[in-house]
Design an enzyme around this catalytic site. Structure first.
Site, short mmCIF file in Angstrom:
data_model
loop_
_atom_site.label_atom_id
_atom_site.label_comp_id
_atom_site.label_asym_id
_atom_site.label_seq_id
_atom_site.Cartn_x
_atom_site.Cartn_y
_atom_site.Cartn_z
N ARG A 188 72.15 24.81 -13.78
CA ARG A 188 71.61 25.21 -12.80
C ARG A 188 70.83 24.28 -11.88
O ARG A 188 70.38 24.52 -10.72
CB ARG A 188 71.32 26.74 -12.70
CG ARG A 188 72.12 27.60 -13.30
CD ARG A 188 71.62 28.83 -13.22
NE ARG A 188 71.23 29.41 -11.81
CZ ARG A 188 70.78 30.82 -11.73
NH1 ARG A 188 70.69 31.74 -12.88
NH2 ARG A 188 70.55 31.18 -10.64
N PRO B 86 64.48 30.04 -20.82
CA PRO B 86 63.59 30.00 -21.98
C PRO B 86 62.27 30.71 -21.73
O PRO B 86 61.86 30.26 -20.74
CB PRO B 86 63.62 28.66 -22.41
CG PRO B 86 64.62 28.04 -21.64
CD PRO B 86 65.00 28.90 -20.68
N GLU B 87 61.74 31.45 -22.18
CA GLU B 87 60.23 32.17 -22.13
C GLU B 87 59.55 31.73 -23.31
O GLU B 87 59.97 30.58 -24.01
CB GLU B 87 60.41 33.65 -22.20
CG GLU B 87 61.43 34.15 -21.06
CD GLU B 87 61.52 35.53 -21.05
OE1 GLU B 87 60.43 36.14 -21.43
OE2 GLU B 87 62.51 36.20 -20.83
N HIS C 7 76.67 18.81 -17.98
CA HIS C 7 75.35 19.16 -17.15
C HIS C 7 74.14 18.25 -17.81
O HIS C 7 72.82 18.80 -17.54
CB HIS C 7 75.16 20.48 -17.42
CG HIS C 7 76.25 21.35 -16.70
ND1 HIS C 7 76.59 21.13 -15.53
CD2 HIS C 7 76.92 22.35 -17.56
CE1 HIS C 7 77.79 22.04 -15.36
NE2 HIS C 7 77.85 22.70 -16.65
N ARG D 89 42.90 43.56 -9.96
CA ARG D 89 44.02 43.59 -9.37
C ARG D 89 44.63 44.79 -9.00
O ARG D 89 44.37 45.85 -9.70
CB ARG D 89 44.93 42.58 -9.61
CG ARG D 89 44.46 41.25 -10.20
CD ARG D 89 45.50 40.37 -10.72
NE ARG D 89 44.65 39.33 -11.56
CZ ARG D 89 45.00 38.06 -11.63
NH1 ARG D 89 45.94 37.61 -10.79
NH2 ARG D 89 44.28 37.25 -12.31
#
Length: 277
Positions: A117, A2-3, A98, A156
């Site tokens: 995970r 998820p973003e 899970h 940068r």
DNA sequence: ACGAGCGCCTGTCGGC
DNA sequence: TGCCGACAGGCGCTCG
């Protein structure tokens, strides 16, 4: 995983509930079950259970990819990383394979943290700024402007793709939305940040906000075996579309690895000026 | 300051 | 069918 748009969607759903499932604000924690201790960043499992029990959920919000539950006394921060998900379930529902943490409330429902995970992390802290201190600006906020982006890029010398994934540079972009934003802006993933012109920075700023807003509008993306209800995956221009024709020029979408992440782009629409390598 | 490589984990998919 | 490597929405660490 998820973003920003997926976490925003989850935050909204937990905040309002839906026809069947209750909204979380107002509920009080009755019991905490931790099924995988390492999902907990801080404090210890003992202290976590003790401190969390009895607190009431006051507010639900998001910072970058962090989901935040403001409680009576503390803040519960949740980062879903690659495969995490949050589900409101009835207490009699079976415990899915899970599930890593379950928070039971004073109603017959629970909030379950599911994470195949095991990369996801949960923090219980009184001051969330301790965790958020290193985060860059919220891309959809007013403090994030085309000018501030141009300045940060100039300060940068980084490849654009890894820089957009750097949560200290900007908070909330992940692999999908970074690729999609670079495509919309017509910028090569390897272009050095200090080579970006003011015009290009403006276009990148617009692209970042556009893809994030589109993602939120579509309730995020559901890909692989993780279905979260959103359908933004049907609107990807380049992400995981290697070999497909570019929607703008028809050139096959290319894939390269940048910073250990699969990176998708159109070689025609996102050219790399030769002097920037 | 920056980039590369690795570790953390489990599951899926394609090739042989 | 079974095995094996590649790959997956993230991030922190070490090492040049």
């Amino acid at each position: 995983m998820p973003e920003l748009p997926e976490v925003e969607t989850i935050a909204r759903n937990l905040r309002t509930g839906n026809g069947d499932l209750p909204a979380l604000p107002g509920l009080r924690v009755r019991q905490v079950e931790l099924l995988w201790d390492r999902s907990l960043a801080t404090p210890s499992p003992q202290e976590f259970r003790g401190r969390l029990t009895g607190q009431r959920v006051e507010q639900i919000w998001r910072r970058g990819k962090f989901l935040v539950l403001t409680l009576s006394r503390d803040h519960l921060l949740i980062h879903l990383r690659m495969s995490g998900d949050l589900l409101v379930e009835r207490v009699e529902d079976p415990i899915a394979p899970h599930h890593r943490m379950m928070i039971d409330f004073d109603v017959p429902y629970r909030l379950s943290f599911n994470d195949p995970r095991k990369f996801g992390r949960v923090w219980l802290v009184d001051d969330p700024q301790v965790v958020f201190r290193s985060l860059g600006p919220e891309p959809l906020s007013e403090e994030f402007t085309a000018q501030s982006l141009y300045r940060s890029l100039s300060e940068r010398r980084r490849q654009l793709k890894p820089l957009l994934l750097d949560q200290g540079f900007i908070a909330g972009l992940g692999n999908i939305y970074a690729d999609e934003a670079l495509f919309r802006a017509g910028l090569h993933p390897l272009l050095a940040s200090d080579q970006v012109s003011e015009q290009q920075a403006l276009r990148l700023w617009e692209s970042i906000r556009l893809v994030l807003e589109e993602g939120i509008l579509r309730n995020g993306a559901s890909i692989d075996w993780v279905y979260r209800g959103g359908d933004y995956q049907n609107y990807f221009r380049v992400y995981q579309r290697t070999g497909d024709p570019c929607p703008v020029c028809g050139t096959p979408v290319a894939r390269m690895v940048v910073g250990q992440r699969g990176t998708h782009y159109c070689p025609q629409c996102q050219p790399l000026p030769s002097q920037s390598l």
